[in-house]
Design an enzyme around this catalytic site. Structure first.
Site, PDB file in Angstrom:
ATOM      1  CE  LYS B  26      51.755 -28.488 -25.797  1.00 54.03           C
ATOM      2  NZ  LYS B  26      52.362 -28.739 -24.471  1.00 54.03           N
ATOM      3  NE  ARG B  96      53.880 -32.604 -24.063  1.00 51.17           N
ATOM      4  CZ  ARG B  96      55.107 -33.065 -24.234  1.00 51.17           C
ATOM      5  NH1 ARG B  96      55.646 -33.078 -25.440  1.00 51.17           N
ATOM      6  NH2 ARG B  96      55.783 -33.527 -23.204  1.00 51.17           N
ATOM      7  N   GLY B 105      46.012 -28.528 -18.512  1.00 52.51           N
ATOM      8  CA  GLY B 105      45.285 -29.645 -17.926  1.00 52.51           C
ATOM      9  C   GLY B 105      43.983 -29.962 -18.639  1.00 52.51           C
ATOM     10  CG  MET B 107      43.585 -29.357 -24.752  1.00 51.91           C
ATOM     11  SD  MET B 107      41.988 -29.775 -25.488  1.00 51.91           S
ATOM     12  CE  MET B 107      42.530 -30.736 -26.878  1.00 51.91           C
ATOM     13  NE  ARG B 352      52.214 -23.238 -20.177  1.00 52.88           N
ATOM     14  CZ  ARG B 352      51.425 -24.238 -19.869  1.00 52.88           C
ATOM     15  NH1 ARG B 352      50.517 -24.685 -20.739  1.00 52.88           N
ATOM     16  NH2 ARG B 352      51.507 -24.825 -18.692  1.00 52.88           N
ATOM     17  CG  HIS B 468      44.772 -29.306 -11.731  1.00 53.91           C
ATOM     18  ND1 HIS B 468      43.636 -29.052 -11.002  1.00 53.91           N
ATOM     19  CD2 HIS B 468      44.444 -29.096 -13.029  1.00 53.91           C
ATOM     20  CE1 HIS B 468      42.654 -28.728 -11.824  1.00 53.91           C
ATOM     21  NE2 HIS B 468      43.117 -28.755 -13.065  1.00 53.91           N
ATOM     22  NE  ARG B 574      23.968   3.598  -4.077  1.00 56.42           N
ATOM     23  CZ  ARG B 574      24.883   2.671  -4.369  1.00 56.42           C
ATOM     24  NH1 ARG B 574      24.624   1.761  -5.295  1.00 56.42           N
ATOM     25  NH2 ARG B 574      26.033   2.637  -3.742  1.00 56.42           N
ATOM     26  NE  ARG B 630      19.483   7.139  -6.949  1.00 55.22           N
ATOM     27  CZ  ARG B 630      19.601   5.827  -7.112  1.00 55.22           C
ATOM     28  NH1 ARG B 630      19.849   5.325  -8.295  1.00 55.22           N
ATOM     29  NH2 ARG B 630      19.498   5.017  -6.086  1.00 55.22           N
ATOM     30  CD  GLU B 758      17.622   5.258 -13.043  1.00 58.77           C
ATOM     31  OE1 GLU B 758      17.772   4.284 -12.304  1.00 58.77           O
ATOM     32  OE2 GLU B 758      17.091   6.328 -12.663  1.00 58.77           O
ATOM     33  CB  SER B 777      24.539   9.423 -14.166  1.00 59.95           C
ATOM     34  OG  SER B 777      25.226   8.242 -13.805  1.00 59.95           O
ATOM     35  N   GLY B 779      22.023   5.021 -15.876  1.00 64.90           N
ATOM     36  CA  GLY B 779      21.835   4.008 -14.838  1.00 64.90           C
ATOM     37  C   GLY B 779      21.560   2.691 -15.532  1.00 64.90           C
ATOM     38  CB  THR B 780      23.756   0.523 -17.517  1.00 59.21           C
ATOM     39  OG1 THR B 780      24.806   0.425 -16.563  1.00 59.21           O
ATOM     40  CG2 THR B 780      24.075   1.597 -18.531  1.00 59.21           C
ATOM     41  CG  ASN B 781      22.604  -1.631 -11.990  1.00 55.94           C
ATOM     42  OD1 ASN B 781      23.507  -1.983 -12.726  1.00 55.94           O
ATOM     43  ND2 ASN B 781      22.760  -1.480 -10.691  1.00 55.94           N
ATOM     44  CG  ASP B 782      16.691   0.734 -12.363  1.00 59.98           C
ATOM     45  OD1 ASP B 782      17.044  -0.369 -11.912  1.00 59.98           O
ATOM     46  OD2 ASP B 782      16.082   1.577 -11.693  1.00 59.98           O
ATOM     47  CB  CYS B 844      26.351   5.399 -11.696  1.00 55.92           C
ATOM     48  SG  CYS B 844      24.624   5.815 -11.908  1.00 55.92           S
ATOM     49  CE1 TYR B 864      29.817   9.881 -13.641  1.00 57.75           C
ATOM     50  CE2 TYR B 864      29.853  11.755 -15.125  1.00 57.75           C
ATOM     51  CZ  TYR B 864      29.191  10.979 -14.190  1.00 57.75           C
ATOM     52  OH  TYR B 864      27.912  11.276 -13.823  1.00 57.75           O
TER      53      TYR B 864
END
Lengths: 892, 892
Positions: B26, B96, B105, B107, B352, B468, B574, B630, B758, B777, B779-782, B844, B864
């Site tokens: 501001k 202000r 909303g 502050m 703004r 709001h 899968r 897979r 993985e 690939s 497998g970042t979950n596991d 993936c 990818y």
């Protein structure tokens, strides 16, 4: 032109003792002995490269091999004064395998090769001993048919037994030349019947058949098993040794035997050997006839009546004694030799470093160092650390009641207790089912190896101290009693009988491998003390090693044992293990199942005094040594009540309904508890648990210090650390507890806080984590589970396939996976040291007691290992060897 | 001397628009506007460094601040021609907050500061408007007491309502000066009662109280929540803006309003704003009075009767329109401005970059690029990828039956369906329990933020498009309907009533945020198409990005959706997901429960034709694009029958007893299935399963190629790879299956084999593993589960604590843990590329659709990402932004 064949004999040799890889152990040592001027029958070695070529080329020999063998045969003939295949004065040869590493009983041997009907007649004429000639021929056909033609030996034994029965002969020696010649005819007829082809009469055809059989035997099941058990690469291959025959069966002035330069069971410095008069080599090893002692001293000690070699052939004995002394000095190690005496003349057939029990290994190494033959470092380097396990195995308590069923030869020391089984397969399947068994056999053969491996101990009723069972058992470090002739075994009925006592499969016996006594039932066993040569060797090891060795212990008994075994502190005290006792688990369950902080606080208040007392006792026992105490680690549900009665008990203690407790138990269920609510996650969520444990540690430490007068340095370890901020949060609570105790007691506890590194992320973030950690302990059990994504509890269904197929180099729970887990340990150590020089780094868990893993973490530069108390000496020795391996080798 | 205060106004400014970090958004924009010569009331900014100092020094201001503020006040007075605290002609100011990032909303603001009884009298005299003076004073006391003294606003509202009731006044404006003066007296009495101290009359005491309150509000709960939700660092601090008051409440020639340069809901290029005559700023935002449209066009479009600003104050409107156009050109973005008209003169209070819906953001960015105001790259960079989610949210199917209960303002587009709840807390707890809810409120306030976050959509009965609820919902991308006056809400009774229809908590409604209609029940929803500006923007993104984007899909529906959303292939099919259908799971169970190879073979023979057909269809749909399939991955027991009927069915199919099936089910139980018998371990143990799957893939590929005429490049992916030798063993089976298919079909399938990474070990051994893998690939979950030792299924009991306490930077299952998992991905990528240049690398799983994770893996250089079909556009945009971020910024 490639050289495939190396000759030896007549005081010289083409090869040398250093050419082990090429000539095999036996061939290299034969070359060595020939060069030393020792009486070695002339011969030649077909190299291991031929074996490699053979398997690489569809079981074909290299083109040049034939001519090189012919030339070598001619040279043997020149030295021996006979010609191979000669009708008038035929040269007979032995064909033996000889791999780079000694593989006793694993490979096949053919003696007397070159014999046929014509040669038999010629030899009978030349020696004037038709029976000798016929006996040699009979043995040759039997052995060759077994090894080369694949006809089982017992088929020939049956023919021989039939012949003996027909002629009313009790023993083989009762058969005369004519009877043996008749047997030979029957043998040959049986070969035609079994194979459809006549037994080969042409000596060259015999020779190539035997050479091929030796190479083929490199890939037989027994050899493969032995290599697997002893980590011998298949690619090494075996050599073949062809050697002029000398005959221990030329009459009563002939003999054959085996001997050790020192006692392979006790390590005592005295020739220890056995021989048979008028016999060929395989008779001694097979254990069919009970052999006589080589030395008079040994005969007297054994209380044997058959005379010693020293007495019956003093000149040959003197020559043997001097030769053995020379060989031991030459090789700077205890030697295991084979000899034959032909008509009074000694011939050396083999020498090699002798296998020995761990006790003998320790005594020999220590005494040789004292004698100046080797250095102390050599002595330390020579003992296989894992073999100490057998010295740490129990012995029969001298005070125990001994219900002796029978006595045999004390073939391999230590005590073993288990249910009896009568076949190797039964031993293996029982062991797989978790049962401890003793394998009982009339005699063992290489086919029994897998069962011997599975058994706690081995008992045979036939054979001597150098029989197959005795040699293999000592190599394995298993207690063994041999030649217990007072016992009759009926393997088919699965019983063993001594006098009027009959034991059946599953009945329990105790073997005292040190006395040779077979005890009925389970005798009280006792752990050994580390004294004498063992103690001395451990002292040398301690001087040599860089890494400290601690023990994993939480009970007073384990802590005392750990000190006794030389542990330099406790590296892992698992506090949760202190709560599985029936009188304590209730409080633990109350804490876990409380569903608010007040409930937990009430339960923790009950637990606090128990933990305080536990820790005070542990600190008192370990006074002066560091003690690492790990905060509560396992998934809490390991403590959960399962049975209705337990649930009712907890509900009552908590003042809650059973239904509510049951619901809370269900809530705490986890799909993958190994990756669940455990370790540092517990104090992050419930800091009051860490508050209580830290307080118990600090109060216990002050109590112990007051009691012993020695200040206690407590190491508080936070398990399963994931992130630096997490450790900092838990450490803040520990520090606050220390402040509180300091205020209340007026004395500040001395402590450090450290992290257990069990997650790949923690190893990678070691730099930041070490800012709040004065020490790291790599928990490689769990680090293996996470790095390899491998649940130890569940891997049984597939991990053995991985090891068997070579997809992983070893079971990663036994030996650290250097390429995966090991790299994370290395990364963690490097980053921690870079961020905090002087941070103390160790490893705890199973790998801390595994020699290969210890060598690995020494290379990474860790400061200490921690292992189970009974593995502490193994770890001390392994750590020393790791240190020595990094330095240039020293010599005496 | 440190400079803590920056003045602005009178056509110049000490600061510039570039000093956002120091002056807040501001303050920087006020300085900017002043420098541009726009009509900005004079004022000054106390910098964010004062806030930092304030919190770093126990809430103390820097020493020099007071004198700098006095000097700045004097300068305001000089420009305004009045003096702060002057009795005769007092200067009033607003105070202000102004943080670096806009926090609507969040502050607190105080207007009319400097008023006291004396000043009121002076102002009444000077303006000739006693009512204005009293109304301003009344507002000031109420606002100051709320913000600075902590007395809740409704307590004053009650006093005011009481006064109105006493005087029979319907509205505030019906109260005359005397009534307001009486109210002021009552207000002051209430302040003494509530705080024990009189309301401060000294303007300087008021000023410092307000400044302190603004800084304190930086740490209030609402602000903390907002920062957490929007990843704003606490360390940034806020600035304070003190500015001469201008008055929109000076009568009917005065007004106050807010406006956007373009429509924040649709993006249409037209001024969009609201104002109130004779009002102060907070009246508009609070949504108490329903405001009027700024432009005539908007009024007509809305069908509103109240006249537009364009009509009632044409001169001020023209000035406003020109100013807004100037500001948009200056900032090169859509502006959200606040203005006040005091007696016909326009004053700019704020400008703004305006918040907008995702649809508006896309349209504005694309149109600005077309207009040449920004570059195409700027347009791509400006869209928050996650915000596209709302465009990909469903809309109400035009063909659906619409049971309209009421209609309100279409405040935030998209459709939401859920059970109604009447408080933010109820919304949050329902969402935590997995229920979809619609939050219904009369109006929302910052205290409701957490509930708005938890709800699917928001419905209010009061307030306009800039209320709001509307502003926050658009920011969150949630469908919202505001000002639905036909509905009466009884929050206590938890009911909402429209006409004769009453809905209770838990009843389901559908909000159509695009039409403003509230529908009873769950209407049929529809996925949007990617056309128009959205399609154009995605085209620009595709030109900008380096990484390819694929989708995770196995069903034909998902594969078609993936192509529709622009996926460039399937990155993860899968295969096990293809077998959960009721008509297929039996064959799967037969295979798993068979206890020998023959049993498995029989079941596999049933599965083969199903898989072949599945794959052929998938390859056909994806013709011309790569498809990664897979091999079977999950713990087999996920497929196991549990109920008796299922067990009976399987037993019958297998021809086995139920007891045997039950035993086999028990055998397959695992303690930690995540670390158990799954992934590559399945084909290592049961190669015939991989044989069948490989055959199905290759036959399906040839079938599809024959059907479409386009050759199929199948990528066969082996999951959970642990070691190079393991992958080689599985690959050998796949290659053999390809050979067999080639022989049988006379045509060789085209394929590559790759590894799913993985496990930490696989990332570390990527070099060796890549020798057998044409692609990886991650497998970042596991990989997250193993690297962090964190079971996704079980982490709910502690992971939220870690995120809340900041022990981990984010939920590692949402955004990739760059320091742990990310480092392993980096190591894996580097080692794989070093060993096999050209190896194709992707990711993936959930992280493949998370913009922060996409940016991370772009930095690592992966080729990818693959994500769920509906996140493909998000991934395309995020990948483009990652590419652009690596290049130097361009300008139009």
């Amino acid at each position: 032109m490639a050289r495939w064949v190396y000759g030896f004999g007549g005081g010289k040799a083409d090869g040398t003792g250093a050419m082990r890889d090429l000539l095999g152990g036996k061939g290299a040592n034969l070359a060595d002995m020939a060069s030393l001027g020792l009486p070695v029958p002339p011969g030649f070695t077909i190299t291991t490269e031929v074996c490699t070529h053979y398997y690489a080329n569809g079981r074909q020999f290299p083109a040049e091999l034939k001519s090189q063998v012919e030339a070598a045969l001619a040279e043997i003939g020149r030295v021996a004064g006979k010609a191979f295949g000669d009708a008038a004065d035929p040269l007979l040869v032995s064909v033996r395998s000889g791999a780079r590493a000694s593989m006793p009983g694993m490979m096949d041997t053919v003696l007397n090769l070159g014999l046929n009907d014509a040669a038999r007649v010629a030899i009978a004429e030349a020696t004037g001993d038709a029976r000798f000639a016929a006996d040699s021929h009979r043995r040759f056909i039997q052995m060759y048919s077994d090894v080369v033609l694949g006809i089982e030996r017992h088929e020939f034994e049956d023919i021989l037994d039939h012949e003996k029965a027909r002629r009313g002969a009790a023993e083989d020696v009762d058969l005369d030349a004519a009877a043996l010649e008749a047997t030979i005819a029957r043998y040959k007829a049986h070969v035609i019947e079994a194979t459809g082809k006549p037994f080969p009469e042409d000596p060259r055809e015999q020779l190539w058949g035997a050479v091929g059989a030796v190479f083929s035997s490199w890939m037989n099941a027994r050899a493969i098993t032995y290599r697997k058990l002893n980590s011998i690469p298949e690619a090494w291959g075996t050599a073949v040794n062809v050697q002029a025959m000398v005959f221990g069966n030329r009459g009563d002035d002939s003999a054959t035997g085996v001997a050790f330069t020192r006692n392979p069971s006790t390590g005592q410095r005295a020739i220890y050997g056995e021989f048979l008069v008028n016999a060929q080599g395989e008779d001694v090893v097979a254990g069919i006839r009970t052999p006589q002692n080589v030395t008079e001293a040994a005969r007297i000690a054994a209380g044997a009546t058959a005379p010693s070699l020293e007495t019956v052939m003093p000149a040959a004995f003197a020559r043997l004694r001097d030769t053995m002394a020379l060989l031991e000095r030459h090789y700077r190690d205890m030697q295991d030799i084979e000899f034959t005496i032909e008509r009074g003349k000694l011939w050396m057939l083999q020498t090699r470093n002798g296998k020995r029990t761990a006790a003998a290994a320790v005594r020999i190494a220590v005494e040789m160092a004292r004698e100046g033959l080797i250095s102390r470092e050599d002595a330390v380097a020579r003992i296989e650390p894992a073999s100490l396990d057998q010295l740490l195995h129990p012995t029969v308590d001298p005070a125990a009641k001994r219900d002796v069923m029978a006595t045999g030869l004390p073939a391999s020391p230590g005590a073993a207790c288990g249910a009896i089984v009568f076949s190797a397969d039964d031993a293996e399947s029982a062991a797989r089912a978790g049962r401890r068994v003793v394998l009982v056999r009339v005699e063992t053969s290489p086919e029994d190896i897998h069962g011997m491996h599975a058994a706690e101990g081995i008992l045979t009723t036939r054979g001597g101290m150098t029989s197959h069972a005795a040699v293999v058992a000592r190599g394995m470090g298993k207690p063994c009693i041999c030649g217990a002739g007072g016992i009759r075994v009926d393997a088919a009925a699965k019983t063993m009988v001594a006098g009027d006592m009959t034991l059946r499969e599953g009945d329990v016996v105790t073997l005292d491998g040190s006395s040779g006594e077979v005890l009925v039932g389970a005798a009280t066993l006792r752990r050994p003390e580390l004294t004498g040569e063992f103690g001395e060797l451990m002292g040398w090891a301690d001087s040599a090693r860089r890494m400290k060795v601690r023990a994993n212990a939480e009970t007073p008994a384990d802590a005392k044992a750990a000190r006794g075994f030389g542990a330099e502190g406790i590296g892992l005290c698992r506090t949760e293990h202190m709560f599985f006792d029936a009188d304590r688990i209730l409080a633990m369950r109350e804490m876990i199942l409380a569903d608010d902080e007040a409930g937990r606080a009430a339960a923790l208040a009950k637990i606090l005094p128990m933990q305080r007392a536990d820790f005070a006792e542990l600190f008192t026992i370990m006074a002066g040594l560091p003690v690492t105490i790990r905060l509560l680690d396992p998934p809490l549900h390991e403590f959960l009540p399962q049975r209705d009665a337990e649930i009712a008990e907890v509900a009552k203690a908590l003042g809650a309904s059973e239904e509510r407790v049951r619901r809370r138990v269900a809530e705490l269920h986890e799909f993958n508890p190994m990756l669940g609510f455990r370790g540092a996650r517990i104090p992050v969520r419930y800091p009051e648990i860490a508050d209580m444990q830290a307080r118990a540690i600090f109060e216990g430490a002050l109590d112990a210090a007051a009691r012993t007068g020695a200040p206690v340095e407590a190491e508080v370890m936070v398990p399963l650390v994931l992130a630096a901020a997490e450790l900092e949060a838990v450490k803040a609570r520990i520090d606050a507890a220390a402040d509180a105790v300091a205020r209340e007691r007026g004395e500040r506890p001395r402590y450090t806080v450290g992290a257990m590194i069990e997650l790949p992320r923690a190893a990678l973030r070691a730099g930041e984590i070490s800012r709040a950690a004065a020490f790291f302990s790599f928990g490689t059990n769990d680090l293996t589970q996470t790095t390899l994504g491998l649940s130890r509890d569940d891997s049984g269904s597939f991990l053995p396939t991985y090891v068997a197929k070579g997809l992983l180099p070893a079971d990663p729970f036994v030996t650290i996976d250097a390429e995966g887990v090991g790299e994370l340990v290395r990364i963690g150590a490097e980053r921690a040291r870079a961020a905090r020089p002087g941070v103390k780094l160790g490893i705890c868990g199973e790998h801390g007691g595994d020699p290969a893993s210890i060598a690995f973490v020494d290379g990474v530069g860790l400061d200490y290992v921690s292992c189970s108390p009974f593995r502490v000496p193994i770890a001390r020795l392994a750590a020393a060897q790791a240190s020595l391996k990094r330095k240039p080798a020293s010599s005496a």
